[in-house]
Enzyme design. Structure first.
Site, PDB file in Angstrom:
ATOM      1  N   ILE A   1      -0.498  11.503  15.371  1.00 25.35           N
ATOM      2  CA  ILE A   1      -0.971  12.812  15.845  1.00 25.35           C
ATOM      3  C   ILE A   1      -2.388  12.988  15.294  1.00 25.35           C
ATOM      4  O   ILE A   1      -2.586  13.107  14.089  1.00 25.35           O
ATOM      5  CB  ILE A   1      -0.026  13.966  15.423  1.00 25.35           C
TER       6      ILE A   1
ATOM      7  N   GLU B   1     -10.954   7.932  20.344  1.00 22.48           N
ATOM      8  CA  GLU B   1     -10.444   8.091  18.976  1.00 22.48           C
ATOM      9  C   GLU B   1     -10.529   6.713  18.327  1.00 22.48           C
ATOM     10  O   GLU B   1     -11.173   5.828  18.886  1.00 22.48           O
ATOM     11  CB  GLU B   1      -9.026   8.689  18.958  1.00 22.48           C
ATOM     12  N   MET B   2      -9.884   6.506  17.176  1.00 18.75           N
ATOM     13  CA  MET B   2     -10.173   5.279  16.442  1.00 18.75           C
ATOM     14  C   MET B   2      -8.937   4.531  15.914  1.00 18.75           C
ATOM     15  O   MET B   2      -9.076   3.656  15.060  1.00 18.75           O
ATOM     16  CB  MET B   2     -11.126   5.602  15.266  1.00 18.75           C
ATOM     17  N   GLU B   3      -7.746   4.858  16.399  1.00 21.50           N
ATOM     18  CA  GLU B   3      -6.549   4.257  15.792  1.00 21.50           C
ATOM     19  C   GLU B   3      -5.480   3.752  16.761  1.00 21.50           C
ATOM     20  O   GLU B   3      -4.730   2.827  16.420  1.00 21.50           O
ATOM     21  CB  GLU B   3      -5.872   5.271  14.837  1.00 21.50           C
TER      22      GLU B   3
ATOM     23  N   SER C   1     -10.898  17.591  19.803  1.00 20.97           N
ATOM     24  CA  SER C   1     -11.549  18.353  18.725  1.00 20.97           C
ATOM     25  C   SER C   1     -13.043  18.492  18.935  1.00 20.97           C
ATOM     26  O   SER C   1     -13.688  19.307  18.282  1.00 20.97           O
ATOM     27  CB  SER C   1     -11.298  17.674  17.384  1.00 20.97           C
ATOM     28  N   ASP C   2     -13.617  17.650  19.817  1.00 21.94           N
ATOM     29  CA  ASP C   2     -15.053  17.773  20.094  1.00 21.94           C
ATOM     30  C   ASP C   2     -15.370  17.283  21.502  1.00 21.94           C
ATOM     31  O   ASP C   2     -14.688  16.416  22.033  1.00 21.94           O
ATOM     32  CB  ASP C   2     -15.916  17.039  19.052  1.00 21.94           C
TER      33      ASP C   2
ATOM     34  N   HIS D   1       0.798  -1.238   0.000  1.00 23.24           N
ATOM     35  CA  HIS D   1       0.000   0.000   0.000  1.00 23.24           C
ATOM     36  C   HIS D   1       0.827   1.282   0.000  1.00 23.24           C
ATOM     37  O   HIS D   1       0.268   2.371   0.114  1.00 23.24           O
ATOM     38  CB  HIS D   1      -0.936   0.009   1.220  1.00 23.24           C
TER      39      HIS D   1
ATOM     40  N   ARG E   1      -3.275  16.807   6.127  1.00 20.86           N
ATOM     41  CA  ARG E   1      -2.537  17.266   7.307  1.00 20.86           C
ATOM     42  C   ARG E   1      -1.064  16.875   7.176  1.00 20.86           C
ATOM     43  O   ARG E   1      -0.178  17.599   7.611  1.00 20.86           O
ATOM     44  CB  ARG E   1      -3.147  16.668   8.567  1.00 20.86           C
TER      45      ARG E   1
END
Ligand code: ADE
Length: 234
Positions: A88, A179-181, A203-204, A4, A24
């Site tokens: 990040i 978060e998701m990672e 961020s939220d 990939h 980003r």
């Protein structure tokens, strides 16, 4: 080349900074690095290698979620001899104890995901940041006078959900944000004996629906980018 990533061997630095969003990564390359080369753009997941204060660094995106960061981090560690990946990213706070723009240094990532179990036989549902990167981030934050709170994080497969209650695993492991990672990144690094850390900006705020606007995002994320770049020098 890996499956990939189209960079040639030797075109990726030992330390990779990994935002979720390819643009980003481009922003960091354009604003902080010199002598920059775009070394991979397969699927528009950009990887740039350049210099920060004379040190070679690669910045490239993870995409969103465990499958995506799982693929990129694994290929970087195994095909490009990367030592350290610092994610990040952004996170959503479960309560108003955290504020927008707060910066977190993730000590442990807890997840309901079966990623670590089925990929590597890791049975634990909480995995630590790996190697020295977490400590180096803490040290660097102190030097820069930044408050980067060491914290546990909930790494989730789910962004949208029916039930507004804080998920049980986040309560059990005292995770103030999601978060998701990070969980998949830490699992890969643990299995391969590599360094991995995650710096997040809030961020939220989930219960109040406050979020950082698109305009505020760039400046907000700059602090975290600088912290990761300065850490990479160590
Ligand atoms: N990343 C940023 N905000 C998030 C949220 N609310 N849930 C999961 N991941 C996030």
């Amino acid at each position: 080349m890996s499956v990939h990533i189209s960079a040639k061997k030797g075109e990726i630095a030992k330390t990779v900074l990994m935002p979720g969003d390819p643009l980003r990564a481009k922003y960091i390359a354009d604003n902080f690095l010199t002598d920059v080369t775009l070394v991979s753009q397969t699927r528009n997941i950009f990887y740039y290698t350049g210099k920060y204060k004379g040190k070679e660094i690669t910045v490239g995106a993870s995409g969103m979620g465990f499958p995506s960061i799982g693929i990129y981090s694994y290929e970087l560690f195994t095909e490009y001899e990367v030592d350290t990946i610092i994610r990040i990213g952004t996170c959503g706070a479960y309560s108003t104890d955290l504020k927008l723009f707060d910066i977190l240094n993730v000590e442990n990532a807890a997840s309901e995901s079966t990623y670590a179990k089925f990929a590597w036989g890791i049975e634990e549902d909480i995995i630590s940041s790996q190697g020295t990167a977490f400590d180096r981030i803490n040290e660097t934050a102190k030097e820069l006078g930044l408050d980067a709170k060491p914290t546990n994080i909930h790494s989730s497969d789910i962004f949208y959900r029916k039930d507004p209650a804080v998920p049980e695993i986040a309560v059990r492991y005292n995770c103030p944000a999601v978060e998701m990672e990070a969980f998949a990144l830490f699992a890969n690094a643990q299995h391969l004996g590599k360094n991995a850390a995650t710096i997040l900006t809030v961020s939220d705020i989930i219960p109040t629906h406050e979020f950082i606007s698109a305009d505020q995002r760039e400046q907000a994320l700059r602090t975290m980018m600088e912290l990761s770049l300065e850490t990479a020098l160590k």
